[in-house]
Design a protein around this motif. Structure first.
Motif, PDB file in Angstrom:
ATOM      1  N   UNK A   8       0.866  -1.174   0.000  1.00  0.00           N
ATOM      2  CA  UNK A   8       0.000   0.000   0.000  1.00  0.00           C
ATOM      3  C   UNK A   8       0.907   1.229   0.000  1.00  0.00           C
ATOM      4  N   UNK A   9       1.017   1.928  -1.144  1.00  0.00           N
ATOM      5  CA  UNK A   9       1.940   3.055  -1.227  1.00  0.00           C
ATOM      6  C   UNK A   9       1.473   4.291  -0.447  1.00  0.00           C
ATOM      7  N   UNK A  10       0.203   4.365  -0.137  1.00  0.00           N
ATOM      8  CA  UNK A  10      -0.312   5.506   0.622  1.00  0.00           C
ATOM      9  C   UNK A  10       0.133   5.407   2.074  1.00  0.00           C
ATOM     10  N   UNK A  11      -0.049   4.224   2.661  1.00  0.00           N
ATOM     11  CA  UNK A  11       0.325   3.998   4.066  1.00  0.00           C
ATOM     12  C   UNK A  11       1.718   3.413   4.218  1.00  0.00           C
ATOM     13  N   UNK A  12       2.369   3.092   3.083  1.00  0.00           N
ATOM     14  CA  UNK A  12       3.729   2.523   3.064  1.00  0.00           C
ATOM     15  C   UNK A  12       3.804   1.205   3.846  1.00  0.00           C
ATOM     16  N   UNK A  13       2.739   0.395   3.715  1.00  0.00           N
ATOM     17  CA  UNK A  13       2.668  -0.879   4.422  1.00  0.00           C
ATOM     18  C   UNK A  13       2.819  -2.041   3.445  1.00  0.00           C
ATOM     19  N   UNK A  14       3.549  -3.077   3.878  1.00  0.00           N
ATOM     20  CA  UNK A  14       3.742  -4.293   3.108  1.00  0.00           C
ATOM     21  C   UNK A  14       2.968  -5.410   3.795  1.00  0.00           C
ATOM     22  N   UNK A  15       2.193  -6.161   2.999  1.00  0.00           N
ATOM     23  CA  UNK A  15       1.350  -7.242   3.515  1.00  0.00           C
ATOM     24  C   UNK A  15       1.678  -8.535   2.787  1.00  0.00           C
ATOM     25  N   UNK A  16       1.389  -9.662   3.432  1.00  0.00           N
ATOM     26  CA  UNK A  16       1.504 -10.925   2.729  1.00  0.00           C
ATOM     27  C   UNK A  16       0.298 -11.060   1.792  1.00  0.00           C
ATOM     28  N   UNK A  17       0.228 -12.133   1.033  1.00  0.00           N
ATOM     29  CA  UNK A  17      -0.838 -12.290   0.038  1.00  0.00           C
ATOM     30  C   UNK A  17      -2.213 -12.423   0.678  1.00  0.00           C
ATOM     31  N   UNK A  18      -2.266 -12.762   1.957  1.00  0.00           N
ATOM     32  CA  UNK A  18      -3.528 -12.880   2.682  1.00  0.00           C
ATOM     33  C   UNK A  18      -3.940 -11.594   3.381  1.00  0.00           C
ATOM     34  N   UNK A  19      -3.140 -10.555   3.257  1.00  0.00           N
ATOM     35  CA  UNK A  19      -3.485  -9.269   3.858  1.00  0.00           C
ATOM     36  C   UNK A  19      -2.946  -9.050   5.260  1.00  0.00           C
ATOM     37  N   UNK A  20      -2.106  -9.961   5.756  1.00  0.00           N
ATOM     38  CA  UNK A  20      -1.503  -9.799   7.074  1.00  0.00           C
ATOM     39  C   UNK A  20      -0.320  -8.837   6.989  1.00  0.00           C
ATOM     40  N   UNK A  21      -0.241  -7.919   7.924  1.00  0.00           N
ATOM     41  CA  UNK A  21       0.821  -6.916   7.922  1.00  0.00           C
ATOM     42  C   UNK A  21       2.188  -7.549   8.114  1.00  0.00           C
ATOM     43  N   UNK A  22       3.129  -7.182   7.254  1.00  0.00           N
ATOM     44  CA  UNK A  22       4.512  -7.613   7.402  1.00  0.00           C
ATOM     45  C   UNK A  22       5.362  -6.501   8.000  1.00  0.00           C
ATOM     46  N   UNK A  23       5.278  -5.288   7.417  1.00  0.00           N
ATOM     47  CA  UNK A  23       6.076  -4.187   7.956  1.00  0.00           C
ATOM     48  C   UNK A  23       5.709  -2.870   7.304  1.00  0.00           C
ATOM     49  N   UNK A  24       6.050  -1.810   7.994  1.00  0.00           N
ATOM     50  CA  UNK A  24       5.953  -0.458   7.455  1.00  0.00           C
ATOM     51  C   UNK A  24       7.259  -0.198   6.713  1.00  0.00           C
ATOM     52  N   UNK A  25       7.167   0.223   5.460  1.00  0.00           N
ATOM     53  CA  UNK A  25       8.352   0.428   4.629  1.00  0.00           C
ATOM     54  C   UNK A  25       8.550   1.928   4.428  1.00  0.00           C
ATOM     55  N   UNK A  26       9.542   2.460   5.109  1.00  0.00           N
ATOM     56  CA  UNK A  26       9.787   3.890   5.039  1.00  0.00           C
ATOM     57  C   UNK A  26      11.230   4.168   5.409  1.00  0.00           C
ATOM     58  N   UNK A  27      11.828   5.103   4.711  1.00  0.00           N
ATOM     59  CA  UNK A  27      13.196   5.500   5.021  1.00  0.00           C
ATOM     60  C   UNK A  27      13.153   6.772   5.861  1.00  0.00           C
ATOM     61  N   UNK A  28      13.571   6.705   7.118  1.00  0.00           N
ATOM     62  CA  UNK A  28      13.558   7.907   7.952  1.00  0.00           C
ATOM     63  C   UNK A  28      14.538   8.972   7.459  1.00  0.00           C
ATOM     64  N   UNK A  29      15.509   8.562   6.652  1.00  0.00           N
ATOM     65  CA  UNK A  29      16.497   9.506   6.120  1.00  0.00           C
ATOM     66  C   UNK A  29      16.110  10.025   4.733  1.00  0.00           C
ATOM     67  N   UNK A  30      15.016   9.470   4.196  1.00  0.00           N
ATOM     68  CA  UNK A  30      14.514   9.861   2.873  1.00  0.00           C
ATOM     69  C   UNK A  30      15.564   9.697   1.776  1.00  0.00           C
ATOM     70  N   UNK A  31      16.327   8.608   1.857  1.00  0.00           N
ATOM     71  CA  UNK A  31      17.354   8.322   0.858  1.00  0.00           C
ATOM     72  C   UNK A  31      16.702   7.638  -0.346  1.00  0.00           C
ATOM     73  N   UNK A  32      17.122   8.021  -1.523  1.00  0.00           N
ATOM     74  CA  UNK A  32      16.650   7.343  -2.726  1.00  0.00           C
ATOM     75  C   UNK A  32      17.619   6.208  -3.062  1.00  0.00           C
ATOM     76  N   UNK A  33      17.157   5.280  -3.895  1.00  0.00           N
ATOM     77  CA  UNK A  33      17.969   4.139  -4.301  1.00  0.00           C
ATOM     78  C   UNK A  33      19.268   4.610  -4.960  1.00  0.00           C
ATOM     79  N   UNK A  34      19.185   5.677  -5.695  1.00  0.00           N
ATOM     80  CA  UNK A  34      20.350   6.217  -6.378  1.00  0.00           C
ATOM     81  C   UNK A  34      21.382   6.798  -5.399  1.00  0.00           C
ATOM     82  N   UNK A  35      20.945   7.106  -4.174  1.00  0.00           N
ATOM     83  CA  UNK A  35      21.846   7.707  -3.184  1.00  0.00           C
ATOM     84  C   UNK A  35      22.360   6.730  -2.138  1.00  0.00           C
ATOM     85  N   UNK A  36      22.142   5.448  -2.354  1.00  0.00           N
ATOM     86  CA  UNK A  36      22.757   4.449  -1.478  1.00  0.00           C
ATOM     87  C   UNK A  36      23.857   3.750  -2.277  1.00  0.00           C
ATOM     88  N   UNK A  37      24.869   3.279  -1.613  1.00  0.00           N
ATOM     89  CA  UNK A  37      26.095   2.809  -2.241  1.00  0.00           C
ATOM     90  C   UNK A  37      25.938   1.390  -2.781  1.00  0.00           C
TER      91      UNK A  37
END
Length: 95
Positions: A8-37
């Motif tokens: 869910x890109x609005x809430x930044x939540x990742x779920x399994x295929x059954x809808x069970x919450x796996x984790x909140x996906x968020x970068x507290x440093x707001x780093x983009x993929x291009x800015x990680x080594x």
């Protein structure tokens, strides 16, 4: 076909295929993929964030089973999720 995970890109939540919450996906440093080594792998499965001293795993290069196991092994894992990848369904869920 294996069932996809749900992101869910609005809430930044990742779920399994059954809808069970796996984790909140968020970068507290707001780093983009291009800015990680890059770790030197041509596979691009992970990169390294020097701001938080952690690996950032590219979920596009992982199976749903690998993603779930990684979350169980390390609930604080850092993930990269793209809205166009094939192994994750993008869906806005209302709680």
């Amino acid at each position: 076909m294996k069932k996809k995970l749900i992101f869910d890109p609005v809430n930044r939540m990742l779920y399994d295929s059954g809808g069970q919450t796996l984790k909140h996906v968020s970068c507290p440093r707001l780093k983009s993929w291009e800015n990680v080594v890059r770790e030197g792998s041509s596979e691009e499965k992970q990169r390294f964030c020097d701001s938080c001293d952690r690996a950032v795993l590219d979920t596009e290069q992982m199976t749903p089973t690998e993603i779930i196991q990684t979350v169980y092994d390390d609930p604080d894992v850092c993930f990269r999720i793209q809205l166009s990848q094939n192994n994750i369904e993008i869906k806005v869920l209302h709680d």
